[in-house]
Design an enzyme around this catalytic site. Structure first.
Site, PDB file in Angstrom:
ATOM      1  CE1 TYR A 162      -3.968   1.966   0.247  1.00 19.78           C
ATOM      2  CE2 TYR A 162      -3.410   2.479   2.523  1.00 19.78           C
ATOM      3  CZ  TYR A 162      -4.215   2.667   1.416  1.00 19.78           C
ATOM      4  OH  TYR A 162      -5.265   3.541   1.483  1.00 19.78           O
ATOM      5  NE  ARG A 215      -7.443  12.655  -6.069  1.00 21.94           N
ATOM      6  CZ  ARG A 215      -6.902  12.130  -4.958  1.00 21.94           C
ATOM      7  NH1 ARG A 215      -5.738  12.565  -4.515  1.00 21.94           N
ATOM      8  NH2 ARG A 215      -7.528  11.166  -4.311  1.00 21.94           N
ATOM      9  CE  LYS A 233      -7.198   2.850  -1.237  1.00 21.57           C
ATOM     10  NZ  LYS A 233      -7.478   3.645  -0.045  1.00 21.57           N
ATOM     11  CD  GLU A 305      -9.136   4.419  -3.381  1.00 15.64           C
ATOM     12  OE1 GLU A 305      -8.362   5.205  -2.800  1.00 15.64           O
ATOM     13  OE2 GLU A 305     -10.129   3.917  -2.835  1.00 15.64           O
ATOM     14  CG  ASP A 306      -6.333   7.328  -5.966  1.00 13.97           C
ATOM     15  OD1 ASP A 306      -6.745   7.917  -4.956  1.00 13.97           O
ATOM     16  OD2 ASP A 306      -5.301   6.634  -5.963  1.00 13.97           O
ATOM     17  CG  ASP A 328     -10.674   4.878   1.007  1.00 16.31           C
ATOM     18  OD1 ASP A 328     -11.234   4.869   2.121  1.00 16.31           O
ATOM     19  OD2 ASP A 328      -9.461   4.663   0.857  1.00 16.31           O
ATOM     20  CG  ASP A 329      -9.602   9.059  -3.007  1.00 16.97           C
ATOM     21  OD1 ASP A 329      -8.530   8.667  -2.515  1.00 16.97           O
ATOM     22  OD2 ASP A 329     -10.059   8.613  -4.077  1.00 16.97           O
ATOM     23  CG  ASN A 470      -0.735   8.907   1.698  1.00 13.80           C
ATOM     24  OD1 ASN A 470       0.090   8.875   2.593  1.00 13.80           O
ATOM     25  ND2 ASN A 470      -2.017   8.601   1.889  1.00 13.80           N
TER      26      ASN A 470
END
Length: 614
Positions: A162, A215, A233, A305-306, A328-329, A470
């Site tokens: 991760y 992203r 994930k 995600e992203d 999740d973001d 991150n």
């Protein structure tokens, strides 16, 4: 284990990895003795929320099971099947029964010994990406050993599979790509996405993690190479949340990339074209979401995600009322940060409403966290959420969000534009607002400068500083900088891990506000109660469960998050809280409600311990 039915007629034998379709279709793998695989539509075991088709979960760990694939795996094919391969751990009886004699060296190794050897090997690598590749290779050849290794060494291996290593893996994904670990759905498949979903060999999917790669962490547009994120994930869904691996499906939606470096890279594995936008993009995503629901049903969890800000908010808002979706973001980050804030009150004193918050970064993470904090304060004080938002300030690339900028702001930023004179820099904002809590979600490293951190310490006895961006290279400041510049007075946590810091004869252990605390347990909770929608109150329930796991021993070290060593226990408590809230809200479809939801969550968790084959 359920009894096996003999088929009246031979229906179908699939050879050589053929795919099968149809949720209720029945397949029989017939041997010369006429034995058969049980019907797919019967059996309803747990095993991480997936039907116990082959009796693997209803059997205890010391009972023998049959290693079914499409037919009974044996010989060379068994050693090449990651779900059932045990390497040198096959017993002499198993080697004889399953035609493995001569295909393995004579030595027999326990799973524990295999773990020891692999950890020794991993520690020899000096480059984190080499460890990542080694772990991915292990996952592709021995699934149970991969998850056993990750569970037993979670604090050491989490940064490998991760963040931060997964970021570098995505940047170099085209070069290290070996075999697909999920579905790649590109614009070329527009109009036939449902057919593409049916190409995936597993039918009982419970969780999809999907990205369009625009992203990736703080690294920007990585296009198709963002697949490393869904794969990573979902590895954590299994290792930390106990969701069965076969129930997890990583998906990358390839709509092109605007990254010129990738477009000119001969090893790039995605579409070499500019990103689709506007109606073309919206139609493609809508076809995908419709196909997912049609193929997997109402209770399939889709985790976004992203995605870039301009798409992430729109997609979440559009599909949260028609699908079981979670970003999740936006939501996961908010939940884990809120948990840290709730836990930190024991060190800071007062309630959340007594504090002033300043964010650097007004994107998905920043506004998502801010909204959940405001919602929690509103519920605790019984005050309008609009009043609570006034205690939260955000700084974007152009400065403090203030009412005079309202017309130029994106829609999701407007609730955070308060009455104040314009301020252009973070330092000026800190000096003007005098926050007690500083939170970084900017994705830009080194932005919490010495002047900013010292200013926080000048008017706070214990400033709370969260550098959440991150990977590590993008963190707003390091743990060492935070402790040094505040002379050891800060309470600090980051998005990526930092080593303990020695300052003035004292050892400080920085916390990690890692989404991995929340999303595996959150997902397990949704699955085990059969939730049909995600409600914000479930996120608050997850935060409260995580905060409750912080003990006095952790507080003594300055920690506001519990260590990852007990993550499965933590995930069980989060899952139980989330499920309880779903039942309370009438959003759970699996009835009746279990009496002890924590024990039920633990019983649902996938175990990676090797099984004995009959």
């Amino acid at each position: 284990m359920q009894s096996l039915k003999r088929p009246n007629n031979f229906l179908r034998v699939l050879v050589g990895g053929g795919c099968f379709r149809g949720r209720k279709e029945v397949f029989w793998a017939c041997s010369e003795m006429g034995s058969a695989v049980p019907e797919l539509v019967k059996s309803d075991g747990l095993g991480g929320g997936v039907k116990d088709v082959y009796g693997e979960d209803s059997a205890t760990e010391d009972q023998s099971i049959t290693p079914w694939t499409v037919s009974v795996a044996s010989g060379y094919s068994l050693l090449r099947d990651p779900r059932h391969n045990k390497g040198l751990a096959f017993s002499e009886k198993e080697r004889d029964t399953h035609y493995l004699c001569g295909l393995l060296p004579p030595a027999i190794a326990t799973q524990k010994l295999q773990e020891t050897k692999l950890m020794n090997n991993l520690r020899q690598y000096q480059v984190p990406l080499q460890r990542y590749i080694a772990m991915m290779d292990l996952q592709e050849r021995n699934e149970r050993l991969f998850y056993k290794l990750l569970i037993d060494n979670v604090e050491e291996l989490l940064p490998v599979v991760y963040t931060p290593t997964v970021g570098e893996a995505c940047q170099k994904y085209g070069s290290i790509f070996r075999r697909p670990q999920g579905l790649f759905i590109s614009l070329k498949e527009k109009g036939k996405i449902l057919e593409v979903l049916k190409n995936w060999p597993e039918r009982n999917i419970q969780v999809i993690v999907v990205t369009d790669g625009e992203r990736i962490l703080g690294l920007g547009d990585l296009g198709c190479q963002g697949m490393g994120i869904p794969v990573g994930k979902l590895s954590l869904y299994t290792a930390l949340g106990g969701v069965r691996p076969s129930a997890c499906l990583p998906i990358t939606l390839d709509v092109g990339t605007n990254n010129e470096k990738l477009l000119n890279d001969e090893f790039y594995i995605g579409l070499k074209q500019k990103r689709a936008t506007g109606q073309e993009y919206a139609d493609f995503l809508h076809e995908f979401m419709s196909a997912v629901k049609q193929n997997y049903g109402e209770r399939i969890l889709v985790q976004f995600e992203d995605f870039a800000n301009h798409n992430a908010f729109v997609l979440l808002e559009k599909y949260r009322t028609t699908h079981l979706v979670f970003n999740d973001d936006i939501q996961g980050t908010a939940s884990v940060v809120l948990a840290g804030l709730v836990a930190s009150l024991k060190l800071l004193g007062g309630s959340l409403a007594d504090h002033t918050f300043l964010f650097l970064g007004a994107g998905e993470a920043g506004t998502g966290i801010a909204e959940l904090i405001a919602l929690e304060m509103s519920k605790k004080t019984d005050s309008p959420i609009e009043e609570m938002r006034k205690k939260i300030w955000l700084v974007d690339s152009k400065g403090l969000l203030v009412s005079s900028r309202m017309e130029s702001l994106q829609q999701f930023k407007k609730p955070w534009a308060h009455e104040h004179e314009p301020v252009t820099t973070l330092l000026e904002a800190v000096q003007a607002i005098k926050p007690t809590i500083l939170i970084g979600t900017s994705g830009v490293g080194k932005t919490f400068t010495q002047e900013v951190v010292e200013a926080m310490a000048s008017f706070n006895e214990k400033p709370l500083i969260l550098a959440l961006s991150n990977p590590t290279s993008q963190s707003e400041c390091t743990a060492e900088e935070a402790y040094t510049w505040t002379k050891g007075s800060t309470i600090f946590a980051s998005g990526s891990p930092f080593d303990p810091v020695e300052y003035d004869g004292k050892t400080f252990v920085p916390g990690q506000a890692n989404n991995a605390y929340i999303f595996p347990g959150f997902g397990l909770g949704l699955i085990m109660c059969g939730a049909i929608r995600v409600h914000d109150d479930m996120l608050l329930a997850a935060s409260e469960a995580l905060a409750a796991q912080v003990t006095d021993e952790h507080y003594a070290k300055g920690l506001i998050y519990p260590p990852f060593t007990n993550i499965r226990k933590i995930s069980a408590h989060i899952a139980a809280n989330v499920a309880a809230k779903a039942y309370q809200l009438g959003l759970a479809s699996r009835l009746p409600q279990p009496e002890d939801l924590v024990k039920y969550a633990e019983s649902c968790m996938y175990s990676p311990v090797y099984r004995t084959y009959r």
